[in-house]
Write a protein that holds these residues in place. Structure first.
Motif, PDB file in Angstrom:
ATOM      1  N   LEU A   1      45.688  42.911  31.302  1.00 22.65           N
ATOM      2  CA  LEU A   1      46.334  41.815  32.032  1.00 22.65           C
ATOM      3  C   LEU A   1      47.005  40.876  31.033  1.00 22.65           C
ATOM      4  N   VAL A   2      48.316  40.710  31.167  1.00 15.08           N
ATOM      5  CA  VAL A   2      49.100  39.870  30.256  1.00 15.08           C
ATOM      6  C   VAL A   2      49.306  38.504  30.904  1.00 15.08           C
ATOM      7  N   ALA A   3      49.068  37.440  30.139  1.00 11.05           N
ATOM      8  CA  ALA A   3      49.299  36.067  30.605  1.00 11.05           C
ATOM      9  C   ALA A   3      50.131  35.343  29.552  1.00 11.05           C
ATOM     10  N   ARG A   4      51.106  34.607  30.007  1.00  9.00           N
ATOM     11  CA  ARG A   4      51.985  33.874  29.093  1.00  9.00           C
ATOM     12  C   ARG A   4      51.394  32.509  28.786  1.00  9.00           C
ATOM     13  N   SER A   5      51.292  32.206  27.515  1.00  4.70           N
ATOM     14  CA  SER A   5      50.706  30.936  27.079  1.00  4.70           C
ATOM     15  C   SER A   5      51.513  29.754  27.578  1.00  4.70           C
ATOM     16  N   ALA A   6      50.807  28.742  28.104  1.00  2.00           N
ATOM     17  CA  ALA A   6      51.401  27.492  28.587  1.00  2.00           C
ATOM     18  C   ALA A   6      52.381  27.714  29.736  1.00  2.00           C
ATOM     19  N   ARG A   7      52.316  28.858  30.386  1.00  2.54           N
ATOM     20  CA  ARG A   7      53.196  29.155  31.531  1.00  2.54           C
ATOM     21  C   ARG A   7      52.376  29.679  32.715  1.00  2.54           C
ATOM     22  N   THR A   8      51.528  30.653  32.459  1.00  2.00           N
ATOM     23  CA  THR A   8      50.691  31.202  33.514  1.00  2.00           C
ATOM     24  C   THR A   8      49.523  30.255  33.783  1.00  2.00           C
ATOM     25  N   THR A   9      49.295  29.932  35.046  1.00  2.00           N
ATOM     26  CA  THR A   9      48.204  29.029  35.381  1.00  2.00           C
ATOM     27  C   THR A   9      46.881  29.785  35.469  1.00  2.00           C
ATOM     28  N   GLN A  10      45.805  29.033  35.347  1.00  2.00           N
ATOM     29  CA  GLN A  10      44.482  29.638  35.435  1.00  2.00           C
ATOM     30  C   GLN A  10      44.257  30.245  36.818  1.00  2.00           C
ATOM     31  N   GLU A  11      44.777  29.596  37.854  1.00  2.00           N
ATOM     32  CA  GLU A  11      44.613  30.116  39.207  1.00  2.00           C
ATOM     33  C   GLU A  11      45.346  31.437  39.383  1.00  2.00           C
ATOM     34  N   GLN A  12      46.514  31.572  38.776  1.00  2.00           N
ATOM     35  CA  GLN A  12      47.259  32.823  38.862  1.00  2.00           C
ATOM     36  C   GLN A  12      46.508  33.958  38.165  1.00  2.00           C
ATOM     37  N   VAL A  13      45.942  33.672  37.011  1.00  2.00           N
ATOM     38  CA  VAL A  13      45.156  34.694  36.313  1.00  2.00           C
ATOM     39  C   VAL A  13      43.941  35.075  37.138  1.00  2.00           C
ATOM     40  N   ARG A  14      43.297  34.084  37.736  1.00  2.00           N
ATOM     41  CA  ARG A  14      42.105  34.344  38.546  1.00  2.00           C
ATOM     42  C   ARG A  14      42.445  35.227  39.749  1.00  2.00           C
ATOM     43  N   LYS A  15      43.558  34.925  40.422  1.00  2.00           N
ATOM     44  CA  LYS A  15      43.954  35.731  41.577  1.00  2.00           C
ATOM     45  C   LYS A  15      44.361  37.139  41.166  1.00  2.00           C
ATOM     46  N   ALA A  16      45.040  37.270  40.009  1.00  2.00           N
ATOM     47  CA  ALA A  16      45.424  38.597  39.530  1.00  2.00           C
ATOM     48  C   ALA A  16      44.194  39.442  39.224  1.00  2.00           C
ATOM     49  N   ALA A  17      43.190  38.839  38.585  1.00  2.00           N
ATOM     50  CA  ALA A  17      41.952  39.566  38.284  1.00  2.00           C
ATOM     51  C   ALA A  17      41.231  39.957  39.568  1.00  2.00           C
ATOM     52  N   GLN A  18      41.263  39.086  40.560  1.00  2.00           N
ATOM     53  CA  GLN A  18      40.620  39.400  41.835  1.00  2.00           C
ATOM     54  C   GLN A  18      41.308  40.557  42.544  1.00  2.00           C
TER      55      GLN A  18
END
Length: 464
Positions: A374-391
């Protein structure tokens, strides 16, 4: 500070004239009577301050002096302040004209002394109970009391610093984006395999080849390659899905560079473009993608006819024609069988998929792969977006083996950053600093990265 400077420039200068009054209670007795008189004077001084600010004195001055001011304007220019624990009363008269300030102060002296005498004489047969006299002034200050440039600029600077600190603190508090590997690990629930530093030149030259092979970005991808070895020693991860929560987070460049890094290590790698909505790999790699994965899944071509070699040890299967039903196509039995076949033929299969939150394509493919990054962009991707993607990945039973933090601004001591050694220490590896696995790929005129070998129509299937 700029605001303070503007206010200072636009504010008209004001001049002040000060005068000090002394309140005295005439006594003929001893010390006790003098003490009582002093207390009376102190109490009177407090009342005199209100008397100076009242309209009675202002009306007296307005009747007898031609100052060009109304009664309210006269009141606004007179300020009185008792000196604590004394019988002194300090009066300040301010005006935009220094001459009028001095004239008004002189009028205050004359009229106020007369007013106090008249008020204190009422009911007193032997003279006023309290007498007021001038002990200092009137004195005009030739320097304007306002504006004060140094004070205003200093105060503006201080307020600006405080406002800046408050804004930074508020922004930090309200900012819920992922800015560190520690935060990404906590939110995604999986370890961070690597941190990709921000490189301004990566937009034009996204691949870790040629001069970029010795950069900090290239070393970060080699770190990801190394970490993949230790993800599951009992069950090697051969098919890897690279995805993200939203677009523009660096998943496609991560897929390309991870595949290049794996091929550089001597593995036979197949890079599959499973993004049938917004394909980008053909642009990055300089390959023609008119026919590819979608055509092979639809039975229009044999998969070996659309797999293209790129450098040494790396093969690429682009998306091909964009279908109207990408989710159904990627979730079909044909996709499952094709992925099983290709995984058996190559050491590693890296799949670039669409982002998880807008569409379901990535989750469909992830459910059939050995592992997901799972790739997340620093200072751009929100924690909630990462959480939903992992879910969404957990909901389909996908095996999320790790995450990657992309486009991280360099910070000393940050995990994932390595010193730049320079091409002079790597010239023996290949000509012009190219990695051995891509050094012999032909280069088209004007391109910044190696071009692929062309696939001849008569050459038949291309096998690893």
């Amino acid at each position: 500070m700029i605001g303070a400077a503007l206010v200072t420039i636009q504010t008209a200068p004001r001049y002040a004239t000060t005068v000090t009054f002394f309140a005295n209670t005439p006594t003929r007795g001893g010390v006790g009577e003098a003490f009582q008189g002093n207390l009376l004077s102190q109490q009177r001084v407090k009342s005199y301050a209100d008397l100076l600010a009242g309209d009675r004195l202002a009306k007296m001055i307005d009747r007898r002096y031609e100052l060009g001011l109304s009664v309210p304007e006269i009141q606004a220019r007179i300020q009185a302040r008792p000196v604590p624990n004394t019988v002194l009363l300090r009066v300040t008269v301010t005006d935009g004209l220094p001459a009028r300030s001095a004239q008004l102060a002189s009028a205050v002296v004359t009229e106020f002394v007369a007013l106090v005498e008249a008020l204190e004489r009422v009911g007193q047969a032997d003279g006023p109970a309290v007498a007021v006299s001038v002990v200092d002034g009137p004195t005009l200050n030739p320097v304007p009391v306002s504006p004060r440039p140094l004070r205003n600029l200093g105060l503006g600077l201080l307020l600006g610093l405080l406002a800046g600190c408050a804004a930074a603190l508020l922004r930090e508090t309200l900012d819920t984006t992922v800015k560190s590997a520690e935060v990404l690990t906590k939110v995604a629930g999986v370890p961070v395999l690597g941190v990709i530093p921000l490189d301004a030149s990566a937009r034009k030259a996204p691949l870790i080849v040629a001069g970029k092979a010795n950069s900090a970005r290239a070393e970060a991808f080699r770190q990801i390659r190394t970490n993949l070895t230790f993800v599951d020693v009992d069950r090697p991860v051969r098919s890897i899905v690279v995805t993200s929560a939203h677009r523009d987070e660096g998943k496609s460049t991560t897929s390309c560079n991870l595949a290049i890094a794996l091929a550089t290590a001597g593995e036979k790698v197949l890079l599959i473009e499973a993004d049938l909505r917004r394909p980008r790999l053909g642009h990055y790699l300089g390959l023609e993608g008119a026919l590819g994965l979608s055509n092979a899944l639809a039975g229009q071509v044999d998969v070996d006819q659309v797999i293209q070699p790129w450098g040494h040890g790396l093969w690429v299967l682009l998306s091909g024609s964009l279908p109207p039903n990408p989710s159904e196509l990627l979730g079909s039995d044909a996709m499952r069988d094709l992925l099983d076949e290709l995984t058996a033929r190559y050491d590693r299969v890296v799949l670039d998929t669409p982002p998880l939150l807008p569409v379901t394509d990535g989750a469909v493919v992830a459910a059939r792969a050995d592992g997901v990054i799972l790739v997340a962009r620093s200072a751009r991707t929100t924690q909630e977006q990462v959480r939903k993607a992992a879910q969404s990945l957990n909901a389909v039973g996908a095996s999320v083996i790790g995450s990657v933090l992309s486009m991280q601004r360099p910070r000393p001591g940050e995990v994932g950053y390595y010193p730049y050694y320079g091409p002079e220490q790597n010239r023996t590896r290949s000509h012009r600093g190219l990695p051995p696995t891509v050094a012999h790929a032909p280069k088209r005129s004007g391109e910044e990265h190696p071009a692929p070998h062309e696939v001849a129509a008569s050459s038949g299937p291309v096998a690893p």
